[in-house]
Design an enzyme around this catalytic site. Structure first.
Site, PDB file in Angstrom:
ATOM      1  N   ASN A 147       0.798  -1.232   0.117  1.00 41.21           N
ATOM      2  CA  ASN A 147       0.060   0.038  -0.058  1.00 41.21           C
ATOM      3  C   ASN A 147       0.856   1.203   0.000  1.00 41.21           C
ATOM      4  O   ASN A 147       0.393   2.307  -0.714  1.00 41.21           O
ATOM      5  CB  ASN A 147      -0.957   0.089   1.015  1.00 41.21           C
ATOM      6  CG  ASN A 147      -2.240  -0.805   0.880  1.00 41.21           C
ATOM      7  OD1 ASN A 147      -2.913  -0.257   0.101  1.00 41.21           O
ATOM      8  ND2 ASN A 147      -2.158  -1.942   1.524  1.00 41.21           N
ATOM      9  N   MET A 190       1.328  -2.438  12.283  1.00 42.22           N
ATOM     10  CA  MET A 190       0.337  -3.379  13.055  1.00 42.22           C
ATOM     11  C   MET A 190       0.751  -2.919  14.648  1.00 42.22           C
ATOM     12  O   MET A 190       0.811  -3.908  15.451  1.00 42.22           O
ATOM     13  CB  MET A 190       1.028  -4.671  12.463  1.00 42.22           C
ATOM     14  CG  MET A 190       0.768  -5.090  11.122  1.00 42.22           C
ATOM     15  SD  MET A 190      -0.694  -4.789  10.386  1.00 42.22           S
ATOM     16  CE  MET A 190      -1.509  -6.240  10.980  1.00 42.22           C
ATOM     17  N   LEU A 250      -1.405   2.983  18.273  1.00 41.34           N
ATOM     18  CA  LEU A 250      -0.870   4.108  18.719  1.00 41.34           C
ATOM     19  C   LEU A 250      -1.475   4.646  20.040  1.00 41.34           C
ATOM     20  O   LEU A 250      -2.865   4.591  20.016  1.00 41.34           O
ATOM     21  CB  LEU A 250      -0.978   5.513  17.675  1.00 41.34           C
ATOM     22  CG  LEU A 250      -0.119   5.084  16.304  1.00 41.34           C
ATOM     23  CD1 LEU A 250      -0.802   5.930  15.298  1.00 41.34           C
ATOM     24  CD2 LEU A 250       1.349   5.055  16.375  1.00 41.34           C
ATOM     25  N   ASN A 268      -6.100   5.333   7.991  1.00 44.33           N
ATOM     26  CA  ASN A 268      -5.410   3.985   8.155  1.00 44.33           C
ATOM     27  C   ASN A 268      -6.372   3.293   7.109  1.00 44.33           C
ATOM     28  O   ASN A 268      -7.329   3.447   6.737  1.00 44.33           O
ATOM     29  CB  ASN A 268      -5.876   3.353   9.468  1.00 44.33           C
ATOM     30  CG  ASN A 268      -5.417   1.799   9.538  1.00 44.33           C
ATOM     31  OD1 ASN A 268      -4.303   1.390   9.326  1.00 44.33           O
ATOM     32  ND2 ASN A 268      -6.427   1.005  10.241  1.00 44.33           N
ATOM     33  N   HIS A 328      -7.709  -0.547   6.185  1.00 45.02           N
ATOM     34  CA  HIS A 328      -8.066  -1.855   7.146  1.00 45.02           C
ATOM     35  C   HIS A 328      -8.539  -2.610   5.989  1.00 45.02           C
ATOM     36  O   HIS A 328      -9.795  -2.431   5.061  1.00 45.02           O
ATOM     37  CB  HIS A 328      -8.975  -1.584   8.012  1.00 45.02           C
ATOM     38  CG  HIS A 328      -9.335  -2.893   9.009  1.00 45.02           C
ATOM     39  ND1 HIS A 328      -8.548  -3.362   9.801  1.00 45.02           N
ATOM     40  CD2 HIS A 328     -10.401  -3.541   8.973  1.00 45.02           C
ATOM     41  CE1 HIS A 328      -9.182  -4.464  10.218  1.00 45.02           C
ATOM     42  NE2 HIS A 328     -10.365  -4.570   9.783  1.00 45.02           N
TER      43      HIS A 328
END
Ligand code: GAR
Length: 209
Positions: free
Chosen positions: A14, A90, A93, A107, A109
């Protein structure tokens, strides 16, 4: 162009899709750094090959999450990153890190959230008998995989699919969806407000097929 850092832990496909999109001078985001919490992440080499600063901040070098995050914050500050894209990063935070950057961390997913947060999404989608599956780009909030949705893409679940086959089909659309979602945020056409995603009127989400 919005200065953007990409955080990875592994393969970085990505990340590579974002780097390719941002190589176009008209793309509204510029990738200023790739940071990995894992020194062996293949994505670091790919970033380096693309001429982007590739920085390892291994979690193993730090005694706790706070000092590890502080080291990543220092790198982000040095590169003046305004936006952060998590791309196969992975690690969770801290709420403080996220709160200081509300609406500025994205993000990707591998599921159609809010279905299947967490790990093993493809196997779980097959196990649930889903006929469609997909991916989501969302704003990051302290709660994992729960922030406001920016964009989604769906693929069919085919008879006889294995988790790997389905993951490959989803990954193809991840690589198209993430640049699209980053462009929306970097250009100000999508923003987070009161815990929701606000899209400007002119936005037509789709890749035109
Ligand atoms: C991608 O499928 C991404 O959606 C997923 O990990 C893969 C990373 O691949 N992310 C998560 O599961 C986040 N919890 P990549 O390193 O080749 O981009």
């Amino acid at each position: 162009r919005k200065k953007t850092a990409i955080l990875i832990s592994g393969r970085g496909s990505n990340m590579s899709a974002l780097l390719r999109a941002a190589a176009d001078a008209d793309f509204p985001a510029e990738i200023v750094a790739v940071i990995s919490d894992n020194a062996d992440a293949p994505g670091l080499k790919a970033a380096e090959a693309a001429g982007v600063p590739a920085i390892a901040v291994p979690r193993a070098d730090f005694t706790d999450r706070a000092s590890h995050e502080a080291a990543m914050e220092a790198e982000l500050a040095e590169r003046e990153a305004e936006l952060i894209c998590l791309a196969g990063f992975m690690r969770l935070l801290s709420a403080g890190f996220v709160a200081r950057r509300e609406g500025r961390i994205l993000n990707i997913h591998p599921s159609l959230l809010p279905l299947f947060p967490g790990l093993h999404t493809h196997a779980r989608a097959i196990e649930a008998g889903m006929r469609v599956h997909g991916c989501t780009v969302h704003f990051v909030t302290p709660q994992m995989d729960a922030g406001p949705i920016i964009a989604q893409a769906a693929v069919p679940v085919l008879p006889g699919d294995t988790a790997d086959a389905l993951a490959g089909r989803v990954l193809q659309v991840e690589h198209r969806l993430y640049p699209l979602a980053l462009a929306l945020v970097a250009s100000g056409r999508a923003r987070m407000e009161n815990g929701r995603t606000m899209l400007s009127d002119a936005v037509e989400i789709g890749w035109g097929e």
